[in-house]
Design an enzyme around this catalytic site. Structure first.
Site, mmCIF file in Angstrom:
data_model
loop_
_atom_site.group_PDB
_atom_site.id
_atom_site.type_symbol
_atom_site.label_atom_id
_atom_site.label_comp_id
_atom_site.label_asym_id
_atom_site.label_seq_id
_atom_site.Cartn_x
_atom_site.Cartn_y
_atom_site.Cartn_z
ATOM 1 N N CYS A 2 -1.678 76.723 -2.737
ATOM 2 C CA CYS A 2 -2.745 77.199 -3.515
ATOM 3 C C CYS A 2 -3.339 78.126 -3.102
ATOM 4 O O CYS A 2 -4.164 78.123 -1.978
ATOM 5 C CB CYS A 2 -3.529 76.011 -3.752
ATOM 6 S SG CYS A 2 -5.071 76.249 -5.149
ATOM 7 N N GLU A 104 -0.507 80.122 -10.194
ATOM 8 C CA GLU A 104 0.664 80.294 -9.787
ATOM 9 C C GLU A 104 1.567 81.405 -10.408
ATOM 10 O O GLU A 104 0.980 81.600 -11.535
ATOM 11 C CB GLU A 104 1.377 79.026 -9.939
ATOM 12 C CG GLU A 104 1.075 77.969 -9.219
ATOM 13 C CD GLU A 104 0.927 77.994 -7.566
ATOM 14 O OE1 GLU A 104 1.637 78.999 -7.050
ATOM 15 O OE2 GLU A 104 0.427 77.102 -6.979
#
Length: 214
Positions: A2, A104
């Site tokens: 992340c 993402e």
């Protein structure tokens, strides 16, 4: 991993989701990256929930050099109990990182398309985090954090092989409690929402650090 997330909630939304008393407004942030300050929810010394700022990139209390934090903005949940940098925090210093969504990148042809992944039924999610306190030689204090990651659910797996740990709101009390210290009790709180509770929306690369950052 992340590596970027957003927090665009209002102070009222934060207060409601995390049961906080807020006395200040929250500025929307669309592109939060490692080494920046992030908002975090934790239990303070008075055993109450508080909203505080932590530097994203965990500096263990024993570190000689704070630059170690640049490499430790994520912690793998599967091995955090074994790592010197994270095992103490897994037991005593867990926190929640409020986020509206995380980014993402999915390869599409010759380019990587960024997606914002968020919840369908809530404006916020609580990312599972760890924090620590580091005292510099001059006596100053830096409080920092890392976001735990895990294997992705079916939705996130379309873009990446890792995703942040997302703590269910019903488990916030247990996750934050410093009295919960056994690995099996903590690990049962680690999970990912079912894919039908999440959405993945394409975003302009300029909003996510692949072009001009906000």
């Amino acid at each position: 991993m992340c590596g970027r997330f957003a927090l665009c909630a209002t102070a009222n939304e934060l207060a409601r989701q995390f049961r906080l008393d807020l006395a200040f407004e929250i500025e929307p942030r669309y592109n939060i990256s490692p080494a920046e300050p992030v908002l975090a929810v934790r239990i303070n010394d008075a055993k109450q929930r508080e909203l505080t700022h932590l530097v994203w990139g965990l500096i263990p209390f024993w570190a000689k050099d704070p630059t170690i934090g640049y490499k430790m903005f994520n912690a793998r949940s599967e091995t955090a109990w074994e790592k010197p940098s994270f095992k103490g925090a897994m037991r005593h210093k867990r926190c929640l990182i409020p986020a509206s969504g995380f980014y993402e990148w999915k390869k599409e042809g010759s380019k990587k398309q960024p997606y914002l992944i968020s919840m369908t039924d809530s404006p916020l999610m609580g990312l599972g985090g760890l924090y620590d306190r580091w005292h510099s030689p001059d006596g100053s204090l830096i409080e920092s954090c890392a976001i735990l990651t895990m294997e992705p659910n079916e939705l996130v797996a379309q873009a990446h092989d890792r995703m942040p740990v997302i703590i269910h709101p019903d488990d916030y009390d247990a996750w934050l409690s410093p009295d919960l210290q056994r690995a099996n009790e903590v690990d049962r709180l680690i999970g990912a929402p079912p894919p039908e509770r999440m959405r993945m929306v394409p975003r302009d690369p300029r909003d996510t650090g692949t072009g001009t950052e906000n």
